[in-house]
Write a protein that holds these residues in place. Structure first.
Motif, PDB file in Angstrom:
ATOM      1  N   ARG A 140      18.979 -42.092 -43.444  1.00  0.00           N
ATOM      2  CA  ARG A 140      19.590 -43.368 -43.130  1.00  0.00           C
ATOM      3  C   ARG A 140      19.038 -44.512 -43.983  1.00  0.00           C
ATOM      4  O   ARG A 140      19.517 -45.636 -43.885  1.00  0.00           O
ATOM      5  CB  ARG A 140      19.440 -43.688 -41.649  1.00  0.00           C
ATOM      6  N   ILE A 180      26.784 -36.335 -38.220  1.00  0.00           N
ATOM      7  CA  ILE A 180      27.826 -36.140 -39.227  1.00  0.00           C
ATOM      8  C   ILE A 180      29.165 -35.983 -38.513  1.00  0.00           C
ATOM      9  O   ILE A 180      29.308 -35.126 -37.641  1.00  0.00           O
ATOM     10  CB  ILE A 180      27.534 -34.901 -40.089  1.00  0.00           C
ATOM     11  N   PRO A 181      30.158 -36.771 -38.863  1.00  0.00           N
ATOM     12  CA  PRO A 181      31.465 -36.662 -38.190  1.00  0.00           C
ATOM     13  C   PRO A 181      32.346 -35.576 -38.800  1.00  0.00           C
ATOM     14  O   PRO A 181      32.118 -35.131 -39.928  1.00  0.00           O
ATOM     15  CB  PRO A 181      32.075 -38.045 -38.421  1.00  0.00           C
ATOM     16  N   MET A 238      27.580 -35.646 -47.007  1.00  0.00           N
ATOM     17  CA  MET A 238      26.801 -35.011 -45.949  1.00  0.00           C
ATOM     18  C   MET A 238      27.472 -33.727 -45.470  1.00  0.00           C
ATOM     19  O   MET A 238      26.812 -32.696 -45.263  1.00  0.00           O
ATOM     20  CB  MET A 238      26.612 -35.975 -44.786  1.00  0.00           C
ATOM     21  N   ARG A 239      28.783 -33.773 -45.280  1.00  0.00           N
ATOM     22  CA  ARG A 239      29.507 -32.572 -44.848  1.00  0.00           C
ATOM     23  C   ARG A 239      29.418 -31.485 -45.909  1.00  0.00           C
ATOM     24  O   ARG A 239      29.284 -30.293 -45.594  1.00  0.00           O
ATOM     25  CB  ARG A 239      30.973 -32.900 -44.553  1.00  0.00           C
ATOM     26  N   SER A 261      27.501 -43.550 -39.250  1.00  0.00           N
ATOM     27  CA  SER A 261      27.779 -42.314 -38.533  1.00  0.00           C
ATOM     28  C   SER A 261      26.839 -41.190 -38.879  1.00  0.00           C
ATOM     29  O   SER A 261      26.573 -40.336 -38.060  1.00  0.00           O
ATOM     30  CB  SER A 261      29.214 -41.858 -38.808  1.00  0.00           C
ATOM     31  N   ALA A 262      26.314 -41.159 -40.104  1.00  0.00           N
ATOM     32  CA  ALA A 262      25.396 -40.101 -40.482  1.00  0.00           C
ATOM     33  C   ALA A 262      23.958 -40.589 -40.468  1.00  0.00           C
ATOM     34  O   ALA A 262      23.083 -39.965 -41.034  1.00  0.00           O
ATOM     35  CB  ALA A 262      25.751 -39.574 -41.862  1.00  0.00           C
ATOM     36  N   HIS A 265      23.839 -46.714 -44.286  1.00  0.00           N
ATOM     37  CA  HIS A 265      25.124 -46.029 -44.391  1.00  0.00           C
ATOM     38  C   HIS A 265      26.232 -46.979 -43.944  1.00  0.00           C
ATOM     39  O   HIS A 265      26.078 -47.702 -42.982  1.00  0.00           O
ATOM     40  CB  HIS A 265      25.084 -44.782 -43.493  1.00  0.00           C
ATOM     41  N   SER A 274      27.484 -40.881 -48.328  1.00  0.00           N
ATOM     42  CA  SER A 274      28.805 -40.804 -47.712  1.00  0.00           C
ATOM     43  C   SER A 274      28.884 -39.636 -46.735  1.00  0.00           C
ATOM     44  O   SER A 274      28.180 -38.628 -46.870  1.00  0.00           O
ATOM     45  CB  SER A 274      29.886 -40.646 -48.788  1.00  0.00           C
ATOM     46  N   ASP A 275      29.760 -39.765 -45.759  1.00  0.00           N
ATOM     47  CA  ASP A 275      30.009 -38.667 -44.827  1.00  0.00           C
ATOM     48  C   ASP A 275      30.509 -37.432 -45.562  1.00  0.00           C
ATOM     49  O   ASP A 275      30.164 -36.301 -45.200  1.00  0.00           O
ATOM     50  CB  ASP A 275      31.041 -39.084 -43.780  1.00  0.00           C
ATOM     51  N   ASP A 276      31.313 -37.635 -46.596  1.00  0.00           N
ATOM     52  CA  ASP A 276      31.837 -36.496 -47.356  1.00  0.00           C
ATOM     53  C   ASP A 276      30.703 -35.710 -48.002  1.00  0.00           C
ATOM     54  O   ASP A 276      30.693 -34.471 -47.974  1.00  0.00           O
ATOM     55  CB  ASP A 276      32.817 -36.973 -48.422  1.00  0.00           C
TER      56      ASP A 276
END
Length: 301
Positions: A102, A155-156, A111-112, A295-296, A291, A107-109
């Motif tokens: 954090r 992570i969403p 992280m996924r 969300s992450a 972030h 980006s969430d992308d």
């Protein structure tokens, strides 16, 4: 104990409800060496996404303190495997992972994608080089284990199945793998670290052997020359032969966790989980940038 007794034990468990136990058996009893190599490869290939490779270069952790960064990453992930998500040590490890992430604009992308490498690369490595292929129970349990880790990391939109993780990984790499000078520096430092674990005269040979295990998109992203076909075939055959020999050995009777690996060099006198990892300094090397949507960033307790 018979050679397939652990597999029989795995098949008696529920691959969703008992996912952490199945994953622990697979990692610590059935494939400890293979999981170490596969997760090294999983993390390494993320450098070929320029947004990830550049960030890692700017933190300087993987270029100036390569061994420590390797040790801390392995030990934090290993703590969760050994102790579980609910135990205090596992919760502390996840908290440290989240505190580090954090501090940066990830980006969430991305992280996924990183999460997908943990799910997909061990299956691909073990199916190619392990002493047996992963069972469907293990594949489902591994997927559920990392879905749980991803939720703890906030992570969403986490994929639901192994197949969804695999599709995400392949499409993300096709869209985002590319050349970046800073990412190449991180890659070179990592290859140098791996060579440093062995006698210095072997370094060129080990570098070539490592490159022979990489796929074409990864080599192209870093602009490494592909080793000759004969070299690649020899190296891959040697790793497959190791798997066949392991199949003939008696089964492991006690667990082997990553903290026991001889490649972990930085903590000869032990360590505290709460002290592992980095503590980014505000204003230095891209830190801290929150972030964008948070969300992450925040741990899920």
């Amino acid at each position: 104990m018979k050679r397939f007794e652990q597999l029989d034990r795995i098949r008696r468990l529920d691959p969703v409800a008992d996912a952490p136990e199945i994953y622990r058996i697979s990692v610590a009893y059935e494939f400890p060496w293979d999981y170490t190599r596969a997760l090294e490869l999983a993390l390494y290939r993320t450098y070929a996404v320029p947004s990830i490779g550049r960030l890692l270069a700017r933190t300087a952790e993987l270029t100036e303190r390569t061994q420590k960064r390797y040790d801390d990453t392995v030990l934090l992930l290993d703590t969760v495997v050994e102790h579980g998500f609910a135990a205090e040590q596992g919760r502390t490890a996840i908290r440290r992972i989240n505190q580090m992430h954090r501090s940066y604009d990830i980006s969430d992308d991305d992280m996924r994608y990183v999460l997908s490498t943990f799910v997909v690369m061990p299956r691909r490595w073990i199916d190619a080089y392990g002493w047996r292929r992963l069972s469907r129970h293990e594949i489902v349990a591994t997927t559920e284990y990392y879905r749980t880790l991803g939720r703890h990391m906030g992570i969403p939109d986490i994929p639901r199945t192994y197949e969804e993780f695999e599709a995400l990984l392949d499409s993300y790499e096709e869209a985002h793998f590319g050349w970046d000078e800073e990412a190449r520096r991180v890659s070179d430092a990592t290859l140098g670290l791996m060579a440093s674990w062995y006698p210095r005269p072997l370094a060129p040979l080990l570098r070539t052997a490592t490159l022979a295990l990489l796929d074409e998109p990864l080599l192209c992203a870093f602009r490494y020359p592909r080793p000759g076909a004969a070299t690649s075939a020899l190296v891959r055959r040697a790793v497959r032969t190791r798997g066949r020999l392991v199949r003939l050995l008696p089964p492991r009777r006690s667990p082997h966790f990553a903290r026991q690996n001889w490649e972990i060099k930085g903590y000869p006198n032990g360590y505290r989980v709460a002290d592992l990892g980095t503590r980014p300094v505000p204003g230095l090397r891209g830190c801290p940038v929150r972030h964008r949507d948070g969300s992450a960033a925040d741990p899920v307790e």
